[in-house]
Write a protein that holds these residues in place. Structure first.
Motif, short mmCIF file in Angstrom:
data_model
loop_
_atom_site.label_atom_id
_atom_site.label_comp_id
_atom_site.label_asym_id
_atom_site.label_seq_id
_atom_site.Cartn_x
_atom_site.Cartn_y
_atom_site.Cartn_z
N HIS B 344 29.21 15.51 -3.49
CA HIS B 344 29.88 15.65 -2.43
C HIS B 344 28.86 16.26 -1.63
O HIS B 344 29.45 16.02 -0.04
CB HIS B 344 31.07 15.84 -2.64
CG HIS B 344 31.94 15.23 -3.49
ND1 HIS B 344 31.78 13.62 -3.59
CD2 HIS B 344 32.79 15.29 -4.69
CE1 HIS B 344 31.96 13.36 -4.72
NE2 HIS B 344 32.82 14.80 -4.98
N THR B 345 28.06 17.25 -2.06
CA THR B 345 27.10 17.77 -0.43
C THR B 345 25.91 16.85 0.01
O THR B 345 25.53 16.82 -0.74
CB THR B 345 26.88 19.59 -0.96
OG1 THR B 345 26.93 20.07 -1.52
CG2 THR B 345 25.82 20.50 -0.16
N GLY B 346 25.59 17.43 1.41
CA GLY B 346 24.80 16.67 1.63
C GLY B 346 24.40 14.94 1.55
O GLY B 346 23.74 14.60 1.59
N LYS B 347 25.83 14.98 1.91
CA LYS B 347 25.81 12.69 1.44
C LYS B 347 25.25 11.96 2.77
O LYS B 347 25.48 12.64 3.78
CB LYS B 347 27.25 12.58 1.55
CG LYS B 347 27.68 11.27 0.80
CD LYS B 347 28.93 11.08 0.43
CE LYS B 347 29.02 9.16 -0.28
NZ LYS B 347 28.52 8.91 -0.73
N VAL B 348 24.22 11.00 2.18
CA VAL B 348 23.64 10.03 3.18
C VAL B 348 24.05 9.03 2.71
O VAL B 348 23.63 8.60 1.25
CB VAL B 348 21.91 10.04 3.44
CG1 VAL B 348 21.92 9.42 4.54
CG2 VAL B 348 21.35 11.57 3.40
N SER B 349 25.10 8.40 3.64
CA SER B 349 25.24 6.90 2.79
C SER B 349 23.48 6.03 2.98
O SER B 349 23.07 6.11 3.76
CB SER B 349 26.12 5.99 4.16
OG SER B 349 25.12 5.60 5.14
N GLN B 350 24.59 4.54 2.49
CA GLN B 350 23.58 3.80 1.75
C GLN B 350 22.57 3.31 3.66
O GLN B 350 21.77 2.60 3.19
CB GLN B 350 23.94 2.72 0.98
CG GLN B 350 22.44 2.04 0.67
CD GLN B 350 23.07 0.77 -0.35
OE1 GLN B 350 24.32 1.26 -0.99
NE2 GLN B 350 22.16 -0.20 -0.91
N GLN B 351 24.23 2.93 3.66
CA GLN B 351 23.82 2.37 5.69
C GLN B 351 23.07 2.82 5.80
O GLN B 351 21.41 2.72 6.78
CB GLN B 351 24.88 1.63 5.86
CG GLN B 351 25.07 0.37 7.03
CD GLN B 351 26.16 0.70 7.72
OE1 GLN B 351 27.32 1.34 7.73
NE2 GLN B 351 26.12 0.10 8.00
N ASP B 352 22.87 4.41 6.26
CA ASP B 352 22.27 4.60 7.05
C ASP B 352 20.96 5.03 6.96
O ASP B 352 19.88 5.33 6.90
CB ASP B 352 22.85 6.41 6.84
CG ASP B 352 23.47 6.87 8.52
OD1 ASP B 352 23.87 5.53 8.56
OD2 ASP B 352 24.45 7.27 8.23
#
Ligand code: SF4
Lengths: 250, 507
Positions: B344-352
């Motif tokens: 859960h650290t440094g998450k980038v969403s698939q959409q972004d």
């Protein structure tokens, strides 16, 4: 399995990996391109052909010399001349105290004898360096960083790369000194207390390396601040750096 | 070669005549690019160039991809309505065009310099900079104001042996609201050099676009020159090149997995992987005489063949190292203190990730499966199996996991390649001439992701424009996004999980 058991199991599997260099020499694989062996009696036409093809303009046709400060050890002159003009040895010991000594044909001066006495006295037991990366391709930095891995284990010699220039005895510069890094480089250098040493590592810091001629670089560290030690290569092999540091300071 | 109206379909590494590239009005060009990217397509290259060496007229050219590659172009207006205002996929490309050629993208939401240098046209600087001043010139960093908000500035010189760059954090206590990354310190004029120096220098510069990607960029360059000069590469050389690219991938992934472990204060794997990474670099040295694979790939083939001796040495070492790698990975990934820091650290969403066009393992860790080896295979990749990834949550754990999977997949590829028997022809350097009025784009899956080179030649066959894109060009924005709402102390971990290239970005 418990983490600690895995740690122990891996520890056994890994064993002791630190090299015995410099007490025991290390033989690099025959394809490694180290110090060239130059045939000064070579047919001038062949030397001419190599000089014309050399991407780094590192070959002087009159003297047959190769400028190790420009050479990127691409091996082209060896393959072009089929070894008649140049063959590359696996000798990685190539550091010099003077820029001129890198104009190479026969042999390099013994670095230990050419280093400054007071450096050995001052830094022989403990040398702290600040690394400055200034515009290169990061290969020099990567192969300097590995000196901290267990095989080379640089700190066993009392040599360390430190975070702050205030804690350093000198700077180790890589890259052709991009104009955008010039000021930061000078500021870092000024922040190192006197007396201090300056090391130019890799073809870029010595001559601009692959980027020579670019208007966006300084291209020669010595034109900005006086260099004490030159370590050639593109990038220098970690052992080339290790050898130069040990000979020059120990 | 399919010809649609507005786009020309091209193949990876295929020479086409410049005259075959559609020439649209800017209005059409903009609409087509927007329609293509809004529908899910991505930008591979988008840049400006001079029509011919002496002319002052500028053109724009775009290479786009969905499951195919397309190219299209238009005349470049001095200022034009920003495409970034509609989709972020053009964000850095438009800024780069502004910086390199003095063209202004009106309405660009984040108009600032990229690498901080003069443009090559002599036009007034579109950012209002005076380049006699030091970087970053007149640019005011984005600021957050309010009680308890503070700013942390780091770099350009960092506390380790790493490249220079400036990081500006806007924080509320430990929490990061916004991270702004300003690069350009490594800018050394690579593209300009490639357009002006003799051809003999090209391979050396190509290998030093990013040192840890010497093979990746070296291949992009070699394939481009081969297409323009009509050089054929034999099967044996392709095997060596593919092998070299996979060795490069493994060495980098392994080094970073060790460093990630160190960043969460679990040091044994860092020591082991630090050493093992070196073993893989030494395999590149066995193959081509240099730990970074330099001097091996050249237009037309490879400088050294893989003989029985090298094949055996590499095979023996791979066989010895593979179980060690598995064990150290198991140690990292099964340690609870590591897992809690990675998850859960440094998450980038698939959409972004899709919106900013992330590529490579960082993109795959967000669930964007694009892999240039599969989509646009070069060298031996058409015959080799693809990889797939299990954990794609966009966090540090996923980026680490994808890399662990890729190490094993690449090991499989290497074993397959070593079993092939073709020997490379002995390579002889030759005088080459590039086809006039031509265009080529090359794409390779370098270890960080999609690397791409574009070459345009003029009527004499001189290089008119050489454009390079390192995968980091896409992914730095991903790192900035990953830091939002993170503790600032997570920065080193997030940074290492991307491990982007400064020099590849700066050029
Ligand atoms: S090895 Fe050095 S001297 Fe020989 S061609 Fe390459 S750069 Fe020139």
């Amino acid at each position: 399995m418990l983490t600690i058991l895995k740690v122990i199991k891996n520890r056994f599997e890994q064993g002791h990996r630190t090299s015995k260099y410099p007490e025991e020499n290390i033989n690099l694989y025959k394809r490694f391109r180290g110090l060239p062996i130059v045939n000064t009696n070579c047919d001038p036409a062949v030397v001419q052909q190599c000089a014309a093809a050399c991407p780094q303009e590192a070959i002087d046709t009159d003297s047959c010399q190769i400028d190790l400060g420009k050479c990127v050890f691409c091996g082209l002159c060896e393959s072009l001349s089929k070894g008649k003009y140049v063959r590359f040895s696996q000798n990685f010991e190539m550091g010099t105290a003077a820029r001129n000594d890198l104009l190479f044909a026969v042999s390099l001066p013994n670095l230990a004898n050419h280093s400054k006495k007071h450096f050995k006295k001052l830094f022989g037991r403990s040398l702290q360096l600040r690394q400055i990366s200034a515009g290169g391709c990061n290969a020099c930095e990567a192969d300097t960083n590995v000196l901290n891995t267990p095989f080379f284990d640089l700190s066993r010699f009392g040599i360390q790369f430190v975070a702050s220039p205030r804690h350093a005895d000198g700077i180790h510069v890589t890259g052709p000194i991009s104009k955008n890094m010039q000021q930061a480089l000078l500021t870092t250098w000024e922040a190192v207390p006197d007396p201090k040493v300056v090391i130019a590592s890799g073809a870029c810091a010595i001559s601009g390396g692959p980027f020579y001629g670019s208007e966006d670089i300084v291209g020669d560290l010595n034109s900005l601040i006086p260099v004490d030690l030159y370590i050639p290569g593109c990038p220098p092999h970690p052992l080339t750096t290790l050898h130069a540091l040990l000979q020059f300071f120990k | 070669m399919d010809k649609m109206d507005k786009f020309l379909r091209v193949h990876n590494g295929e020479r086409v005549n410049r005259s075959a590239i559609p020439h649209l009005s800017f209005h059409e060009f903009r609409n087509e690019l927007l329609a293509f990217t809004v529908a899910g397509g991505q930008v591979v290259q988008f840049f400006a160039y001079r029509d011919n060496k002496d002319s002052s007229s500028l053109k724009l050219l775009a290479v786009l991809r969905n499951d195919k590659l397309y190219v299209t172009g238009c005349d470049a207006p001095d200022s034009f309505a920003s495409l970034t205002a509609v989709t972020e996929k053009f964000h850095l490309f438009e800024r780069e065009i502004g910086e390199q050629y003095g063209l202004k993208a009106e309405g660009h939401p984040w108009w600032k310099m990229v690498r901080y240098h003069r443009n090559c046209t002599g036009k007034a600087d579109v950012f209002g900079n005076d380049y006699s001043e030091d970087i970053p010139g007149k640019y005011p960093y984005f600021e957050v104001e309010g009680e308890g908000v503070h700013e942390v500035a780091v770099g350009p010189v960092h506390a380790g042996i790493i490249e220079p760059g400036h990081f500006r954090f806007q924080c509320f206590g430990e929490r990061v609201f916004h991270l702004e990354i300003q690069l350009g310190y490594q800018q050394r004029g690579v593209e300009y050099l490639l357009q002006t120096v003799p051809l003999k220098r090209l391979p050396i510069i190509g290998e030093t676009v990013a040192g840890d990607t010497s093979i990746g960029h070296g291949l992009c360059m070699a394939q481009g020159i081969e297409a323009l000069a009509g050089l054929e590469v034999d099967q044996g050389a392709k095997v060596v090149r593919t092998l070299a690219l996979e060795l490069e991938r493994i060495a980098n992934h392994i080094g970073d997995l060790g460093a990630l472990s160190l960043d969460v204060a679990f040091s044994p794997p860092a020591a082991y992987f630090g050493r093992i990474r070196g073993d893989y670099l030494n395999l590149s040295q066995i193959l081509g005489g240099n730990r970074f694979g330099r001097g091996l790939v050249r237009p037309g083939g490879v400088t050294q063949s893989m003989g029985e001796e090298q094949r055996q040495l590499i095979q023996e070492k791979i066989t010895e190292l593979t179980p060690e790698v598995e064990h150290v990975n198991d140690l990292i990934f099964s340690t609870p203190s590591v897992r809690t820091r990675f998850d859960h650290t440094g998450k980038v969403s698939q959409q972004d990730a899709e919106r900013i066009g992330m590529v490579g393992y960082a993109g795959r860790a967000c669930g964007l499966p694009y892999d240039a080896r599969v989509a646009f295979p070069t060298e031996c990749y058409a015959d080799l199996p693809a990889n797939s990834n299990g954990k794609i949550d966009g966090d540090v754990a996923s980026r680490a996991d994808v890399r662990r999977e890729e190490v094993m997949h690449s090991t499989g590829l290497i074993n397959t390649l070593l079993a092939r028997s073709e020997e490379a022809r002995t390579y002889t350097p030759q005088d080459i001439r590039l086809a006039p009025d031509s265009f080529v784009v090359t794409v390779n899956e370098a270890w960080r992701g999609e690397a791409s080179h574009c070459i345009l030649t003029d009527e004499q066959g001189n290089i008119l424009r050489y454009k390079i894109k390192d995968p980091s060009f896409h992914n730095w924005t991903g790192l900035a996004l990953a830091l939002r709402e993170q503790g600032i102390s997570d920065f080193p971990l997030c940074n290492k999980s991307f491990n982007l290239s400064y020099c590849g970005f700066d050029l």
